[in-house]
Write an enzyme that holds these catalytic residues in place. Structure first.
Site, PDB file in Angstrom:
ATOM      1  N   HIS A   1     -42.662 -36.492  -0.564  1.00 29.75           N
ATOM      2  CA  HIS A   1     -43.286 -35.233  -0.979  1.00 29.75           C
ATOM      3  C   HIS A   1     -44.781 -35.401  -1.217  1.00 29.75           C
ATOM      4  CE1 HIS A   1     -39.067 -33.800  -2.476  1.00 29.75           C
ATOM      5  NE2 HIS A   1     -39.182 -33.789  -1.170  1.00 29.75           N
TER       6      HIS A   1
ATOM      7  N   ASP B   1     -46.398 -38.998  -8.371  1.00 29.93           N
ATOM      8  CA  ASP B   1     -47.190 -39.548  -9.471  1.00 29.93           C
ATOM      9  C   ASP B   1     -47.858 -40.885  -9.165  1.00 29.93           C
ATOM     10  OD1 ASP B   1     -45.019 -41.389  -9.640  1.00 29.93           O
ATOM     11  OD2 ASP B   1     -44.006 -40.092 -11.077  1.00 29.93           O
TER      12      ASP B   1
ATOM     13  N   PRO C   1     -42.819 -35.134 -17.098  1.00 30.40           N
ATOM     14  CA  PRO C   1     -41.575 -34.353 -17.174  1.00 30.40           C
ATOM     15  C   PRO C   1     -40.922 -34.205 -15.811  1.00 30.40           C
ATOM     16  CG  PRO C   1     -43.477 -32.888 -17.291  1.00 30.40           C
ATOM     17  CD  PRO C   1     -44.009 -34.297 -17.335  1.00 30.40           C
ATOM     18  N   ASP C   2     -39.597 -34.096 -15.832  1.00 33.30           N
ATOM     19  CA  ASP C   2     -38.913 -33.796 -14.577  1.00 33.30           C
ATOM     20  C   ASP C   2     -38.924 -32.287 -14.361  1.00 33.30           C
ATOM     21  OD1 ASP C   2     -36.959 -32.706 -16.170  1.00 33.30           O
ATOM     22  OD2 ASP C   2     -35.457 -34.239 -15.763  1.00 33.30           O
ATOM     23  N   PHE C   3     -38.219 -31.829 -13.337  1.00 32.36           N
ATOM     24  CA  PHE C   3     -38.283 -30.420 -12.987  1.00 32.36           C
ATOM     25  C   PHE C   3     -37.117 -29.604 -13.522  1.00 32.36           C
ATOM     26  CE2 PHE C   3     -40.994 -32.497  -9.920  1.00 32.36           C
ATOM     27  CZ  PHE C   3     -42.058 -31.623  -9.795  1.00 32.36           C
ATOM     28  N   ARG C   4     -35.922 -30.191 -13.583  1.00 30.42           N
ATOM     29  CA  ARG C   4     -34.730 -29.369 -13.779  1.00 30.42           C
ATOM     30  C   ARG C   4     -33.978 -29.608 -15.078  1.00 30.42           C
ATOM     31  NH1 ARG C   4     -35.432 -30.191  -8.402  1.00 30.42           N
ATOM     32  NH2 ARG C   4     -35.254 -28.332  -7.081  1.00 30.42           N
TER      33      ARG C   4
ATOM     34  N   ASN D   1     -41.279 -38.427  -5.811  1.00 28.66           N
ATOM     35  CA  ASN D   1     -42.296 -38.254  -6.851  1.00 28.66           C
ATOM     36  C   ASN D   1     -43.703 -38.241  -6.274  1.00 28.66           C
ATOM     37  OD1 ASN D   1     -40.136 -38.289  -8.594  1.00 28.66           O
ATOM     38  ND2 ASN D   1     -40.376 -40.445  -9.124  1.00 28.66           N
TER      39      ASN D   1
END
Length: 405
Positions: free
Chosen positions: A235, A218, A142-145, A216
């Site tokens: 990040h 991941d 899933p994304d964040f926003r 990302n």
């Protein structure tokens, strides 16, 4: 300091103070420029003329003129001050150029077809890609926003002071449990790289990928086979972790075993017992040094910037779009067109520019394509003539996940 824009920040205090005195009529134009020259930066013969030009303004809405007698009985008269002249003065002091001549349009058309032809004709060989969570959503991450489905919209059950607190280093030190619970959803173990990841790999295989910057965590770029030296994980990632106390390094398998058994990963070093945190960048932590080094070295050479699946809301990553040269074409693929992709004031310090010009009459380089990342790169590959090769990469990688890297 140079890489982080610290020179600009340190000069800003002098500039603001001197400009305030200038507005108040308590110092001369020359004094303002002496307080905020390009200290530590190369100067040119044109600098003095620009300073003089910037200190005089016409057509102003408001102006002030005063005369001051100094202690040595000499008189200094300020020139009239206008909003325009002060803006020019600040730009000159910060070495932010204004009124630049419009560069030549390099894309045949400001469309996806135009970008494809630009690549197909060999006009670019140093492509930089910038990616956000949107390139991984089709992998099940899933994304964040995104409203309703984004992680930030589904964190109420963790009783956080605010959604972002789950990634705040101060909050994590006090209470790592919410992050460890959430990490199960973020863990990329069984996920495969998406067509978008494979397209970026194809750019590398074709010899035209200079660098891939990703927000990302991941590791799916690695799963796709993009060499680690081509990737900047701004990040961080889940690939390793460190004890917050003794800094001992731990592999992904150690953290996974604890997290999936509902335990907080704890250091096994004798007498330590510190919390082991994945090497992802939390709010309140500095970005890795390699990020700033690559930004400084790569973006000035970039001849095509491709932005994929990011809303460009997190700084300083969002300001990367302003670090390329003025003539560099920029393609953005996202489901939502940004109104303002980077804070203009911060952009002055991190590289100039004020965002995209998608809908402006004077646009000469920006292309927005509203689409999922996978659909966009599949169409782009077809337009370039790489459709078969992209499909081969995807088929060959079937079954390869983050567990295998």
């Amino acid at each position: 300091r140079r890489v982080h824009g610290g020179w600009y920040i340190s000069r800003l205090f002098d500039i603001v103070e001197s400009t305030h005195r200038y507005i108040s009529g308590t110092t001369s134009t020359a004094a303002v420029m002496m307080a905020s020259p390009n200290k530590g930066k190369p100067s040119t013969d044109d600098d003095s003329s620009k300073c003089n030009e910037s200190s005089t303004g016409t057509g102003s809405r408001t102006s002030t003129s005063t005369t001051e007698t100094s202690t040595d009985n000499t008189t200094t008269t300020t020139t009239p001050v206008s909003d325009e002249s002060l803006a020019q003065l600040l730009c000159q002091s910060l070495s932010v150029e204004d009124a630049k001549e419009k560069p030549v349009q390099l894309l045949p058309s400001l469309t996806l077809d135009g970008v494809a032809k630009y690549i197909r004709d060999g006009k670019c060989s140093k492509i930089v890609t910038i990616a956000g969570a949107g390139i991984s959503t089709s992998a099940g991450i899933p994304d964040f926003r995104s409203p309703g489905t984004g992680l930030y919209d589904n964190l109420a059950k963790y009783n956080l002071p605010e959604p972002q607190a789950v990634f705040d280093i101060g909050f994590f030190r006090e209470n790592p449990k919410p992050f460890c619970v959430l990490a199960k959803e973020l863990y990329p173990g069984g996920c495969e790289a998406t067509p978008c990841h494979h397209f970026i790999r194809l750019l590398h295989d074709k010899g035209v990928l200079l660098r891939h910057f990703t927000q990302n965590i991941d590791c799916l770029e690695r799963v796709a086979g993009i060499p680690i030296e081509r990737i900047v994980e701004a990040h961080g990632s889940f690939s390793t972790g460190h004890c917050l106390n003794c800094r001992r390094k731990f592999p992904l398998s150690f953290m996974k075993e604890a997290i999936f058994n509902d335990r907080i990963p704890t250091c096994v070093e004798e007498g330590c017992n510190g919390v082991v945190k994945p090497d992802i960048i939390f709010f309140g932590e500095a970005l890795p040094v390699i990020f700033f080094q690559r930004v400084q070295e790569d973006l000035k050479d970039c001849d095509l910037l491709i932005i994929l699946g990011t809303s460009l809301t997190v700084q300083p990553f969002a300001s990367l779009v302003n670090r390329v040269s003025d003539g560099c074409p920029r393609l953005m693929v996202n489901l939502v067109k940004p109104e303002s992709p980077a804070d203009p004031f911060l952009a002055m310090f991190l590289g100039g520019g004020s965002g995209f010009s998608f809908d402006k009459d004077d646009n000469y380089r920006d292309v927005f394509y509203e689409s999922t990342c996978d659909d966009a790169v599949s169409k782009l590959a077809g337009l370039i003539g790489w459709e078969r090769e992209l499909k081969q990469l995807i088929d060959c990688a079937t079954g390869t996940t983050a567990e295998s890297i």
